[in-house]
Motif scaffolding. Structure first.
Motif, PDB file in Angstrom:
ATOM      1  N   ASP A  49       0.833  -1.199   0.000  1.00 42.75           N
ATOM      2  CA  ASP A  49       0.000   0.000   0.000  1.00 42.75           C
ATOM      3  C   ASP A  49       0.864   1.244   0.000  1.00 42.75           C
ATOM      4  O   ASP A  49       2.074   1.179   0.161  1.00 42.75           O
ATOM      5  CB  ASP A  49      -1.005   0.005   1.151  1.00 42.75           C
ATOM      6  CG  ASP A  49      -0.380   0.086   2.514  1.00 42.75           C
ATOM      7  OD1 ASP A  49       0.676   0.745   2.666  1.00 42.75           O
ATOM      8  OD2 ASP A  49      -0.934  -0.494   3.446  1.00 42.75           O
ATOM      9  N   SER A  50       0.212   2.372  -0.214  1.00 44.98           N
ATOM     10  CA  SER A  50       0.933   3.634  -0.346  1.00 44.98           C
ATOM     11  C   SER A  50       1.534   4.107   0.967  1.00 44.98           C
ATOM     12  O   SER A  50       2.388   4.987   0.965  1.00 44.98           O
ATOM     13  CB  SER A  50       0.010   4.713  -0.913  1.00 44.98           C
ATOM     14  OG  SER A  50      -1.120   4.889  -0.078  1.00 44.98           O
ATOM     15  N   CYS A  86      -2.549   2.427  -9.861  1.00 47.17           N
ATOM     16  CA  CYS A  86      -2.088   3.078  -8.630  1.00 47.17           C
ATOM     17  C   CYS A  86      -1.956   4.587  -8.824  1.00 47.17           C
ATOM     18  O   CYS A  86      -2.302   5.368  -7.930  1.00 47.17           O
ATOM     19  CB  CYS A  86      -0.763   2.478  -8.163  1.00 47.17           C
ATOM     20  SG  CYS A  86      -0.910   0.782  -7.559  1.00 47.17           S
ATOM     21  N   ALA A  89      -5.390   6.110  -8.668  1.00 50.31           N
ATOM     22  CA  ALA A  89      -5.846   6.203  -7.272  1.00 50.31           C
ATOM     23  C   ALA A  89      -5.162   7.372  -6.567  1.00 50.31           C
ATOM     24  O   ALA A  89      -5.786   8.103  -5.793  1.00 50.31           O
ATOM     25  CB  ALA A  89      -5.573   4.898  -6.533  1.00 50.31           C
ATOM     26  N   TYR A  90      -3.888   7.570  -6.840  1.00 51.96           N
ATOM     27  CA  TYR A  90      -3.136   8.656  -6.223  1.00 51.96           C
ATOM     28  C   TYR A  90      -3.626  10.026  -6.718  1.00 51.96           C
ATOM     29  O   TYR A  90      -3.851  10.939  -5.927  1.00 51.96           O
ATOM     30  CB  TYR A  90      -1.647   8.489  -6.523  1.00 51.96           C
ATOM     31  CG  TYR A  90      -0.798   9.581  -5.946  1.00 51.96           C
ATOM     32  CD1 TYR A  90      -0.464   9.588  -4.596  1.00 51.96           C
ATOM     33  CD2 TYR A  90      -0.356  10.636  -6.737  1.00 51.96           C
ATOM     34  CE1 TYR A  90       0.307  10.609  -4.051  1.00 51.96           C
ATOM     35  CE2 TYR A  90       0.407  11.655  -6.201  1.00 51.96           C
ATOM     36  CZ  TYR A  90       0.738  11.640  -4.864  1.00 51.96           C
ATOM     37  OH  TYR A  90       1.483  12.653  -4.340  1.00 51.96           O
ATOM     38  N   TRP A  97      -3.678   4.185  -1.719  1.00 47.28           N
ATOM     39  CA  TRP A  97      -4.028   3.023  -2.533  1.00 47.28           C
ATOM     40  C   TRP A  97      -3.470   1.765  -1.884  1.00 47.28           C
ATOM     41  O   TRP A  97      -2.538   1.824  -1.077  1.00 47.28           O
ATOM     42  CB  TRP A  97      -3.509   3.153  -3.967  1.00 47.28           C
ATOM     43  CG  TRP A  97      -2.037   3.454  -4.044  1.00 47.28           C
ATOM     44  CD1 TRP A  97      -1.466   4.685  -4.167  1.00 47.28           C
ATOM     45  CD2 TRP A  97      -0.949   2.521  -3.964  1.00 47.28           C
ATOM     46  NE1 TRP A  97      -0.100   4.581  -4.164  1.00 47.28           N
ATOM     47  CE2 TRP A  97       0.251   3.250  -4.047  1.00 47.28           C
ATOM     48  CE3 TRP A  97      -0.877   1.147  -3.830  1.00 47.28           C
ATOM     49  CZ2 TRP A  97       1.505   2.648  -3.998  1.00 47.28           C
ATOM     50  CZ3 TRP A  97       0.374   0.544  -3.780  1.00 47.28           C
ATOM     51  CH2 TRP A  97       1.552   1.295  -3.870  1.00 47.28           C
ATOM     52  N   VAL A 112      -6.691  -2.931  -7.110  1.00 48.47           N
ATOM     53  CA  VAL A 112      -6.211  -1.678  -6.533  1.00 48.47           C
ATOM     54  C   VAL A 112      -7.387  -1.035  -5.810  1.00 48.47           C
ATOM     55  O   VAL A 112      -8.405  -0.704  -6.420  1.00 48.47           O
ATOM     56  CB  VAL A 112      -5.618  -0.731  -7.595  1.00 48.47           C
ATOM     57  CG1 VAL A 112      -5.239   0.602  -6.950  1.00 48.47           C
ATOM     58  CG2 VAL A 112      -4.404  -1.368  -8.249  1.00 48.47           C
ATOM     59  N   ASP A 114      -8.897   2.031  -3.282  1.00 55.47           N
ATOM     60  CA  ASP A 114      -8.673   3.401  -2.830  1.00 55.47           C
ATOM     61  C   ASP A 114      -9.864   3.832  -1.992  1.00 55.47           C
ATOM     62  O   ASP A 114     -10.844   3.097  -1.880  1.00 55.47           O
ATOM     63  CB  ASP A 114      -8.391   4.363  -3.994  1.00 55.47           C
ATOM     64  CG  ASP A 114      -9.561   4.558  -4.933  1.00 55.47           C
ATOM     65  OD1 ASP A 114     -10.685   4.847  -4.459  1.00 55.47           O
ATOM     66  OD2 ASP A 114      -9.365   4.444  -6.154  1.00 55.47           O
TER      67      ASP A 114
END
Length: 163
Positions: A49-50, A86, A89-90, A97, A112, A114
């Motif tokens: 994950d982010s 990704c 999502a960002y 994400w 993915v 979010d």
């Protein structure tokens, strides 16, 4: 890279679930606001994950997973799909994400998640200023299947590649 470990996730035998509260590949169920494991066999799972990984790290980890678990699938296609999903999502959701990759039954599944409930929308590519618009078109071209799973607190964009 904290989350690159591969863990085991169960799946059950039986018919394919058709609604958005089930993972149609691994047979996990969305109940009570969380994914619940259904008893059965255990496919390998990669999660990042982010909070602990960059999009580049996610892209490279997914390519390594693909090469190890399903060699018929082109790792460079997986890198492109992961990068696009990704990044979307960002850029277009909340910034957070989570990537989940698993392969079994001749399918590589890229999820993915979010925290936005807004579905992704394709747009016309900007060939003049280079501001994007090609991502979802590329993903659609490379994917065998695509699904959008909506939840009260967000969504999952699922891409399936058959091998």
């Amino acid at each position: 890279m904290r989350a690159e470990s591969v863990e085991r996730r169960p799946r059950s035998k039986g018919g394919v679930a058709t609604d958005d509260r089930h993972c149609f590949v691994c047979r996990c169920e969305w109940t009570g606001g969380v994914w619940r494991r259904v008893h059965g066999e255990f496919p390998a799972l990669l999660m990042l994950d982010s909070d602990g990984s960059s999009i580049g790290e996610a892209r490279r980890a997914a390519a390594r997973y693909t090469a190890a678990c399903c060699p018929p699938v082109a790792p460079e296609d997986v890198e492109l799909i992961v990068s696009e999903l990704c990044t979307n999502a960002y850029r277009h959701a909340t910034g957070w994400w989570r990537l989940c990759v698993h392969a079994h039954r001749g399918r590589l599944v890229l999820d993915v998640d979010d925290a936005s409930t807004t579905p992704p929308r394709p747009r016309d590519p900007d060939n003049v200023h280079g501001t994007g618009g090609l991502g979802l078109l590329l993903v659609a071209r490379l994917a065998d299947e695509q699904r959008l799973l909506r939840y009260p607190a967000g969504k999952t964009v699922r891409v399936v590649l058959r091998f």
